[in-house]
Design a protein around this motif. Structure first.
Motif, mmCIF file in Angstrom:
data_model
loop_
_atom_site.group_PDB
_atom_site.id
_atom_site.type_symbol
_atom_site.label_atom_id
_atom_site.label_comp_id
_atom_site.label_asym_id
_atom_site.label_seq_id
_atom_site.Cartn_x
_atom_site.Cartn_y
_atom_site.Cartn_z
ATOM 1 N N CYS A 120 1.858 -1.962 -10.232
ATOM 2 C CA CYS A 120 1.519 -2.866 -9.161
ATOM 3 C C CYS A 120 2.025 -1.983 -7.814
ATOM 4 O O CYS A 120 2.878 -1.142 -7.866
ATOM 5 C CB CYS A 120 2.502 -4.047 -9.157
ATOM 6 S SG CYS A 120 2.142 -5.320 -10.342
ATOM 7 N N GLY A 121 1.471 -2.244 -6.403
ATOM 8 C CA GLY A 121 1.712 -1.866 -5.438
ATOM 9 C C GLY A 121 2.430 -2.829 -4.635
ATOM 10 O O GLY A 121 2.240 -3.957 -4.946
ATOM 11 N N PRO A 199 -5.216 -1.967 -4.963
ATOM 12 C CA PRO A 199 -4.791 -3.406 -4.921
ATOM 13 C C PRO A 199 -5.723 -4.231 -4.032
ATOM 14 O O PRO A 199 -6.504 -3.828 -3.510
ATOM 15 C CB PRO A 199 -3.488 -3.240 -4.224
ATOM 16 C CG PRO A 199 -3.628 -1.871 -3.245
ATOM 17 C CD PRO A 199 -4.587 -1.127 -4.287
ATOM 18 N N SER A 200 -5.447 -5.506 -4.273
ATOM 19 C CA SER A 200 -6.373 -6.547 -3.474
ATOM 20 C C SER A 200 -6.179 -6.223 -1.977
ATOM 21 O O SER A 200 -7.229 -6.406 -1.014
ATOM 22 C CB SER A 200 -5.698 -7.872 -3.792
ATOM 23 O OG SER A 200 -6.288 -8.033 -5.393
ATOM 24 N N THR A 201 -5.147 -6.368 -1.538
ATOM 25 C CA THR A 201 -4.942 -6.240 0.147
ATOM 26 C C THR A 201 -4.093 -5.185 0.623
ATOM 27 O O THR A 201 -4.048 -4.733 1.890
ATOM 28 C CB THR A 201 -4.474 -7.604 0.604
ATOM 29 O OG1 THR A 201 -3.146 -7.897 0.203
ATOM 30 C CG2 THR A 201 -5.613 -8.787 0.179
ATOM 31 N N ILE A 202 -3.130 -4.646 0.030
ATOM 32 C CA ILE A 202 -2.210 -3.808 0.450
ATOM 33 C C ILE A 202 -2.870 -2.426 0.637
ATOM 34 O O ILE A 202 -3.333 -1.997 -0.080
ATOM 35 C CB ILE A 202 -0.938 -3.492 -0.764
ATOM 36 C CG1 ILE A 202 -0.057 -4.737 -0.852
ATOM 37 C CG2 ILE A 202 -0.203 -2.096 -0.365
ATOM 38 C CD1 ILE A 202 0.869 -4.748 -2.031
ATOM 39 N N LEU A 203 -2.454 -1.863 1.805
ATOM 40 C CA LEU A 203 -3.035 -0.462 2.139
ATOM 41 C C LEU A 203 -2.183 0.563 2.069
ATOM 42 O O LEU A 203 -2.556 1.522 1.823
ATOM 43 C CB LEU A 203 -3.369 -0.993 3.859
ATOM 44 C CG LEU A 203 -4.231 -1.921 4.172
ATOM 45 C CD1 LEU A 203 -4.386 -1.769 5.791
ATOM 46 C CD2 LEU A 203 -5.741 -1.330 3.565
ATOM 47 N N ASN A 204 -0.870 0.510 2.289
ATOM 48 C CA ASN A 204 -0.007 1.684 1.993
ATOM 49 C C ASN A 204 1.256 1.074 1.500
ATOM 50 O O ASN A 204 1.742 -0.085 1.669
ATOM 51 C CB ASN A 204 0.172 2.242 3.220
ATOM 52 C CG ASN A 204 -0.871 2.858 3.720
ATOM 53 O OD1 ASN A 204 -1.485 3.949 3.581
ATOM 54 N ND2 ASN A 204 -1.561 2.354 4.645
ATOM 55 N N GLY A 205 1.727 1.918 0.324
ATOM 56 C CA GLY A 205 3.232 1.474 -0.081
ATOM 57 C C GLY A 205 3.323 2.159 -1.664
ATOM 58 O O GLY A 205 2.575 2.822 -2.012
#
Length: 208
Positions: A120-121, A199-205
């Protein structure tokens, strides 16, 4: 990582040409070399596959955990225990597609055997957590590869991964960058067309 080199000491016959860098400068140079060093293990050492949830249930003894059965292309689904109850409802997991680390050594989480890990992000201090999703044409069991690699060797066994501490070396180099899952800056891909995993919406992490 390699044993730290000892600073050479000046000895008999040491002239101006033999002067060594002072300790702080030598340490700085070692740190810079470490920053640019190649990864200790190749990404292919891990068996990361496309997975799809077959079933999931709440852990009877933990408010944080789900017990999941995930199709990873084998005869039987892989049982995995994940700390996702703060982020997903059981209904969200029905037929959920994901990426699974399939060659981790068996672990026990709150007394239940777990044979892998769902990737997971996350964003911020895990204020948002999302599954890393394979591309649409990927099937359960498809191996996740690096977009720029043509050859992908067989992964290590779970015993090798444990003995050599492979996953703790690889996992910190996984991250979501500009909305795409990456390893050491290179996109993770799967499926016949080698589409990127996201991931669906996460841009950075980070990815864990």
């Amino acid at each position: 990582d390699g044993a730290e080199a000892q600073l050479a000491r000046g000895g008999v016959g040491g002239g101006a040409d033999d002067v060594r860098a002072p300790a702080p400068l030598a340490a700085q140079r070692r740190a810079e070399a470490s920053d640019t060093a190649a990864p200790k293990f190749p990404f292919s050492a891990m068996d990361i596959r496309v997975g799809q949830f077959v079933s999931a249930r709440e852990h009877p003894d933990s408010e944080k955990l789900f017990i999941e059965d995930i199709d990873v292309g084998e005869e039987e689904p892989l049982q995995i225990v994940s700390g996702l109850r703060a982020y997903y409802e059981l209904a969200d997991l029905e037929n959920q597609r994901c990426l699974v680390v399939a060659n981790l050594p068996k672990a026990k989480l709150a007394g239940v055997d777990s044979y892998g890990m769902v990737l997971c992000g996350s964003e911020g201090e895990k204020t948002k957590v999302e599954f890393i999703l394979p591309p649409d044409d990927a099937e359960p069991g498809d191996r996740v590869v690096l977009l720029d690699e043509e050859e992908f060797p067989a992964p290590m066994t779970a015993n090798q991964v444990k003995k050599k501490k492979v996953w703790p070396a690889i996992q910190p180099m996984l991250a979501v960058k500009d909305g795409v899952a990456t390893y050491d800056g290179v996109a993770l891909a799967a499926g016949e067309n080698r589409g990127p995993c996201k991931p669906s919406t996460i841009l950075n992490g980070p990815i864990s």
